[in-house]
Design a protein around this motif. Sequence first.
Motif, PDB file in Angstrom:
ATOM      1  N   THR A  72       0.829  -1.208   0.000  1.00  0.00           N
ATOM      2  CA  THR A  72       0.000   0.000   0.000  1.00  0.00           C
ATOM      3  C   THR A  72       0.864   1.260   0.000  1.00  0.00           C
ATOM      4  N   ALA A  73       2.072   1.177   0.574  1.00  0.00           N
ATOM      5  CA  ALA A  73       2.984   2.318   0.509  1.00  0.00           C
ATOM      6  C   ALA A  73       3.430   2.559  -0.921  1.00  0.00           C
ATOM      7  N   VAL A  74       3.712   1.484  -1.657  1.00  0.00           N
ATOM      8  CA  VAL A  74       4.079   1.620  -3.071  1.00  0.00           C
ATOM      9  C   VAL A  74       2.900   2.160  -3.866  1.00  0.00           C
ATOM     10  N   LEU A  75       1.715   1.723  -3.529  1.00  0.00           N
ATOM     11  CA  LEU A  75       0.514   2.216  -4.200  1.00  0.00           C
ATOM     12  C   LEU A  75       0.354   3.723  -4.013  1.00  0.00           C
ATOM     13  N   ALA A  76       0.577   4.218  -2.794  1.00  0.00           N
ATOM     14  CA  ALA A  76       0.457   5.654  -2.538  1.00  0.00           C
ATOM     15  C   ALA A  76       1.594   6.434  -3.190  1.00  0.00           C
TER      16      ALA A  76
ATOM     17  N   HIS B  23       8.990   8.244  -1.616  1.00  0.00           N
ATOM     18  CA  HIS B  23       8.752   6.900  -2.147  1.00  0.00           C
ATOM     19  C   HIS B  23       9.782   5.891  -1.666  1.00  0.00           C
ATOM     20  N   ARG B  24      10.973   6.352  -1.281  1.00  0.00           N
ATOM     21  CA  ARG B  24      11.976   5.417  -0.772  1.00  0.00           C
ATOM     22  C   ARG B  24      11.731   5.038   0.675  1.00  0.00           C
ATOM     23  N   GLU B  25      11.278   5.971   1.476  1.00  0.00           N
ATOM     24  CA  GLU B  25      11.096   5.721   2.914  1.00  0.00           C
ATOM     25  C   GLU B  25       9.710   5.186   3.255  1.00  0.00           C
ATOM     26  N   LEU B  26       8.728   5.443   2.431  1.00  0.00           N
ATOM     27  CA  LEU B  26       7.350   5.103   2.797  1.00  0.00           C
ATOM     28  C   LEU B  26       7.147   3.606   3.020  1.00  0.00           C
ATOM     29  N   PRO B  27       7.674   2.697   2.195  1.00  0.00           N
ATOM     30  CA  PRO B  27       7.493   1.268   2.500  1.00  0.00           C
ATOM     31  C   PRO B  27       8.085   0.861   3.846  1.00  0.00           C
TER      32      PRO B  27
ATOM     33  N   SER C 182      10.503   5.966  14.224  1.00  0.00           N
ATOM     34  CA  SER C 182      11.037   7.310  14.464  1.00  0.00           C
ATOM     35  C   SER C 182      12.152   7.651  13.485  1.00  0.00           C
ATOM     36  N   ALA C 183      13.061   6.705  13.233  1.00  0.00           N
ATOM     37  CA  ALA C 183      14.200   6.978  12.349  1.00  0.00           C
ATOM     38  C   ALA C 183      13.746   7.185  10.910  1.00  0.00           C
ATOM     39  N   VAL C 184      12.855   6.340  10.430  1.00  0.00           N
ATOM     40  CA  VAL C 184      12.401   6.454   9.037  1.00  0.00           C
ATOM     41  C   VAL C 184      11.571   7.719   8.855  1.00  0.00           C
ATOM     42  N   HIS C 185      10.807   8.085   9.864  1.00  0.00           N
ATOM     43  CA  HIS C 185      10.006   9.308   9.762  1.00  0.00           C
ATOM     44  C   HIS C 185      10.912  10.533   9.613  1.00  0.00           C
ATOM     45  N   ARG C 186      11.996  10.585  10.380  1.00  0.00           N
ATOM     46  CA  ARG C 186      12.929  11.706  10.241  1.00  0.00           C
ATOM     47  C   ARG C 186      13.596  11.704   8.866  1.00  0.00           C
ATOM     48  N   ALA C 187      13.965  10.538   8.384  1.00  0.00           N
ATOM     49  CA  ALA C 187      14.590  10.457   7.058  1.00  0.00           C
ATOM     50  C   ALA C 187      13.623  10.917   5.965  1.00  0.00           C
ATOM     51  N   ALA C 188      12.354  10.566   6.095  1.00  0.00           N
ATOM     52  CA  ALA C 188      11.368  10.991   5.095  1.00  0.00           C
ATOM     53  C   ALA C 188      11.194  12.505   5.110  1.00  0.00           C
ATOM     54  N   GLU C 189      11.168  13.116   6.280  1.00  0.00           N
ATOM     55  CA  GLU C 189      11.015  14.565   6.349  1.00  0.00           C
ATOM     56  C   GLU C 189      12.239  15.281   5.765  1.00  0.00           C
ATOM     57  N   GLU C 190      13.429  14.738   5.989  1.00  0.00           N
ATOM     58  CA  GLU C 190      14.616  15.355   5.409  1.00  0.00           C
ATOM     59  C   GLU C 190      14.587  15.301   3.883  1.00  0.00           C
ATOM     60  N   ARG C 191      14.121  14.214   3.330  1.00  0.00           N
ATOM     61  CA  ARG C 191      14.062  14.096   1.881  1.00  0.00           C
ATOM     62  C   ARG C 191      12.980  15.001   1.297  1.00  0.00           C
ATOM     63  N   LEU C 192      11.862  15.147   2.001  1.00  0.00           N
ATOM     64  CA  LEU C 192      10.750  15.917   1.462  1.00  0.00           C
ATOM     65  C   LEU C 192      11.030  17.414   1.422  1.00  0.00           C
ATOM     66  N   GLY C 193      11.895  17.919   2.289  1.00  0.00           N
ATOM     67  CA  GLY C 193      12.175  19.356   2.289  1.00  0.00           C
ATOM     68  C   GLY C 193      10.958  20.148   2.739  1.00  0.00           C
ATOM     69  N   MET C 194      10.575  21.144   1.920  1.00  0.00           N
ATOM     70  CA  MET C 194       9.450  21.990   2.307  1.00  0.00           C
ATOM     71  C   MET C 194       8.134  21.223   2.335  1.00  0.00           C
ATOM     72  N   VAL C 195       8.019  20.139   1.582  1.00  0.00           N
ATOM     73  CA  VAL C 195       6.782  19.355   1.586  1.00  0.00           C
ATOM     74  C   VAL C 195       6.569  18.693   2.946  1.00  0.00           C
ATOM     75  N   ALA C 196       7.625  18.542   3.722  1.00  0.00           N
ATOM     76  CA  ALA C 196       7.484  17.954   5.054  1.00  0.00           C
ATOM     77  C   ALA C 196       6.610  18.796   5.965  1.00  0.00           C
ATOM     78  N   GLU C 197       6.325  20.036   5.573  1.00  0.00           N
ATOM     79  CA  GLU C 197       5.400  20.857   6.362  1.00  0.00           C
ATOM     80  C   GLU C 197       4.045  20.171   6.512  1.00  0.00           C
ATOM     81  N   THR C 198       3.632  19.439   5.492  1.00  0.00           N
ATOM     82  CA  THR C 198       2.332  18.770   5.557  1.00  0.00           C
ATOM     83  C   THR C 198       2.319  17.660   6.595  1.00  0.00           C
TER      84      THR C 198
END
Length: 368
Positions: A201-205, A217-221, A260-276
């Motif tokens: 479902t992560a790949v689907l999103a 897309h790399r961190e979501l799965p 916790s670790a993957v969530h931080r990595a996803a926010e770093e990759r997203l940049g300004m989109v991490a605001e959401t």
Amino acid sequence: MTGSDVTREGPEGERPGREAAPEILRGGPDGGKPGRGAGQRGRRRGKGRRGGRGEQLMAPPAEFQSYYGRPVIKAPAWRARDIAGYFFLGGLAGAGSVLAAGAHATGRTTTATAMKVSSLAAVSLSTAALVNDLGRPDRFANMLRVLKPTSPMSVGSWLLAAYGPAAGAAAACAVTGWLPRAGAAATGAAALLGPAVATYTAVLAADTAVPAWHGAHRELPYLFAASATAAASGMALVVGPVRETAPARCAAVLAAVADSAVHRAAEERLGMVAETYRTGRAGKLLRTARALTALGAAGGALFGGRARPLAAASGLALLAGSACTRFGIFAAGIASAEDPKYTVVPQRAAKEARRTTPAPSVERTQPT
């Protein structure tokens, strides 16, 4: 007026025509005074220099605006109750089958049976939520007409079609005690398909154009896998005896750290989109999710092996944290799709970065 009355500058007594306008704006052919526009520009520049501050901006800095403030992409028409619930229940079912297989292999029969039943219930509710969002049951059957490996929805439909019967057979054999060998084979098959069911479902999103999902897309799965593990561990703490929950407590701690670790990595990759992920409804849900997951993992590790009420409370916190994670990620995706700046601004930044990055030089070697 005669022909002699016409001069190079035009008819005598008349204003110069169109051909003379550029010369007047440039200061005239004989070095006359410049036009009005040039005079204003000169005075503005002179004023800036006299003030010692250089040239001053004549207009405020441009801000991003879309066409009439409309979104650039169309937000998914999915309903949060159905699709976010489908994400959560699918993760609970898939990871639960893995824990059930481990409990079955190590002789924890009570926990194994309970987890098999919970996985069957979760995948049934997950499929029902998906069918409800599709609108008609025959649409799900139509997705099974062709297997398209490049389509996450097609692959996911076939995964559910294969996983559901395996989970059902494993639960039925465990509850009735019939056909133990067939039940063991079904348990192993469900455990093999479980990780894919929990994370596809992560790949689907991420396969959509939604910035908050596609950008991670790399961190979501991995984030979905950690959340699913937390949910399955919580279910094991709720339904299993205290003496059989040691593996589930360890899995809960690992899931909380990974989440916790993957969530931080996803926010770093997203940049300004991490605001959401940090603001609005999504921010509240995700902050609550992290708090509940950490609380449930700590409670299970410290007190889950001593008293059943504490183990059950820790398990419920893990389940609630996993559900909040799925609903929070869903809300962040919808918010990023509805605000056009999260679509256009990162694309412009990436294009500018590619433009300013020098091309790699190719060294040519001379033949010896």
